[in-house]
Design an enzyme around this catalytic site. Structure first.
Site, PDB file in Angstrom:
ATOM      1  N   THR A  13       1.038  -1.240   0.121  1.00 34.36           N
ATOM      2  CA  THR A  13      -0.039  -0.032   0.065  1.00 34.36           C
ATOM      3  C   THR A  13       0.881   1.342  -0.159  1.00 34.36           C
ATOM      4  OG1 THR A  13      -1.779  -1.041   1.096  1.00 34.36           O
ATOM      5  CG2 THR A  13      -1.596   1.114   1.345  1.00 34.36           C
ATOM      6  N   SER A  56       1.805  -7.369  -0.715  1.00 33.04           N
ATOM      7  CA  SER A  56       2.668  -8.452   0.062  1.00 33.04           C
ATOM      8  C   SER A  56       1.968  -9.813   0.057  1.00 33.04           C
ATOM      9  CB  SER A  56       2.863  -7.865   1.176  1.00 33.04           C
ATOM     10  OG  SER A  56       1.761  -7.693   2.210  1.00 33.04           O
ATOM     11  N   THR A  89       1.650  -4.354   4.346  1.00 31.96           N
ATOM     12  CA  THR A  89       1.785  -4.683   5.434  1.00 31.96           C
ATOM     13  C   THR A  89       1.025  -6.198   5.738  1.00 31.96           C
ATOM     14  OG1 THR A  89      -0.328  -3.740   5.711  1.00 31.96           O
ATOM     15  CG2 THR A  89       1.462  -2.270   6.206  1.00 31.96           C
TER      16      THR A  89
HETATM   17  N1  ASP Z   1      -2.835  -5.425   1.093  1.00 35.23           N
HETATM   18  C1  ASP Z   1      -1.532  -4.621   1.395  1.00 35.23           C
HETATM   19  C2  ASP Z   1      -0.243  -5.396   1.320  1.00 35.23           C
HETATM   20  O1  ASP Z   1      -0.022  -6.104   2.082  1.00 35.23           O
HETATM   21  C3  ASP Z   1      -1.839  -4.172   2.487  1.00 35.23           C
HETATM   22  C4  ASP Z   1      -0.600  -3.127   3.146  1.00 35.23           C
HETATM   23  O2  ASP Z   1       0.359  -3.074   2.475  1.00 35.23           O
HETATM   24  O3  ASP Z   1      -0.784  -2.463   4.055  1.00 35.23           O
HETATM   25  O4  ASP Z   1       0.402  -5.435   0.010  1.00 35.23           O
END
Ligand code: ASP
Length: 324
Positions: A13, A56, A89
């Site tokens: 993100t 991720s 995340t």
């Molecule tokens: N879905 C996203 C990821 O992990 C969430 C984030 O980056 O906060 O790529």
């Protein structure tokens, strides 16, 4: 003289934008962080590498190993003072813990991300990147293991976990708390990590799966895992480290086929231990050869077992590794 910091972008993100028409958050052609990196150049002498541009949930153990190799090969070329890795995340804690177990360099290593994409109101990505570069540039941050920095807090990779789907204070270290904080004026540590571990990874192909125990669980899934020839199984057990009695034959089948079974607790506080002596209780499971994980959560125990299995299949040695 300014510290030399390597910044490795991997996606998430923090590198995405919200499509204002549909409201969906997506990776764009250009990483918004690349444009914003100039804002950290007054804090440190920053060198940026765009390793991947992945959400991720797309990150695998092989990607984690590529990040590790990248850090080591770049350090061999230029001995920088610290590294900041930006990451989605969802699996950030897994990559951070993998690096914690496998990279052994005398520098600071910080992993960060964001809960709001770059063009959303209250976007936290640039702020977390700046905080992370400040933490990485702080000499006290070296040799503390891999650090996770978001929302003005510094956590150790071993204890931190994502606790909320959307809140910016999602990263918490249940039971232990952060080891330091980022203030307007400086970086303050109040805890010192007490141990560090380092393992070589020769093989990232081990198949280790993670399942959660529940009331009334039987052996069918465990037997299916044996038939699918997994290399290891992590079970998020009940409470102190117990399983329903009907699942014990499945555990025994896995062990008889030399497939290690590691137990963590599905409680997010506390340490799974062999306390209860009833059928399916921790004592019986330990006697049968189940390994207790010493406080890791399920996803991190899985990373640790994959790393450990790339070195040894010896059950006693695996047990010793999980005591750390
Ligand atoms: N879905 C996203 C990821 O992990 C969430 C984030 O980056 O906060 O790529």
């Amino acid at each position: 003289m300014k510290s030399k910091i390597l910044v490795i972008h991997t996606g998430g993100t923090i590198s995405m934008m919200e499509d204002k028409d549909t409201g969906s958050v997506v990776p764009g052609r250009e990483n918004p962080l690349s444009v914003q990196t100039s804002m950290v150049s007054n804090i440190a002498d920053v060198h940026v590498i765009e390793a991947f541009h992945l959400p991720s949930p797309h990150i695998t153990l092989e990607h984690m190993n590529e990040i590790k190799r990248l850090i080591e090969s770049e350090y061999a070329k230029t001995s920088f003072d610290g590294v900041v890795i930006t990451h989605g995340t969802d699996t950030l804690e897994e990559t951070a813990y993998f690096l914690d177990l496998t990279v052994s360099l005398p520098i600071s290593i910080v992993v960060t991300g964001a809960m709001r994409s770059s063009n959303e109101i209250g976007a936290d990505g640039l702020y977390n990147l700046i905080s992370s570069v400040r933490v990485a540039a702080e000499p006290q941050s070296a040799n503390k293991g891999v650090l996770v920095v978001l929302n003005d807090e510094i956590h150790s990779a071993k204890n931190v976990t994502k606790t909320h789907t959307s809140n910016v204070s999602t990263f918490q270290s249940p039971q232990y708390g952060p080891i330091g904080i980022v203030t307007k004026r400086g970086i303050l540590y109040h805890h010192q990590p007490t141990s560090s571990e380092s393992y070589k990874v020769c093989d990232t192909t081990k198949r280790v799966t993670l399942i959660k125990a529940y009331a009334g669980m039987d052996s069918s899934l465990l037997i299916a895992l044996k038939d699918l020839q997994f290399d290891g199984v992590i079970i998020e057990a009940l409470g102190q480290g117990n399983l329903p009695p009907e699942s014990v034959p499945g555990v025994c089948e896995l062990l008889e086929h030399q497939i290690p079974v590691v137990l963590v607790s599905r409680c997010f506080n506390g340490i799974a231990q062999d306390v209860y002596g009833y059928a399916g209780g921790g004592k019986q499971l330990k006697e049968k050869g189940v390994i207790f994980s010493n406080g890791l959560n399920g996803q991190k125990a899985r990373i640790k077992l994959m790393v450990a299995l790339s070195q040894t299949h010896d059950f006693q040695e695996l047990e010793r590794i999980f005591k750390n």
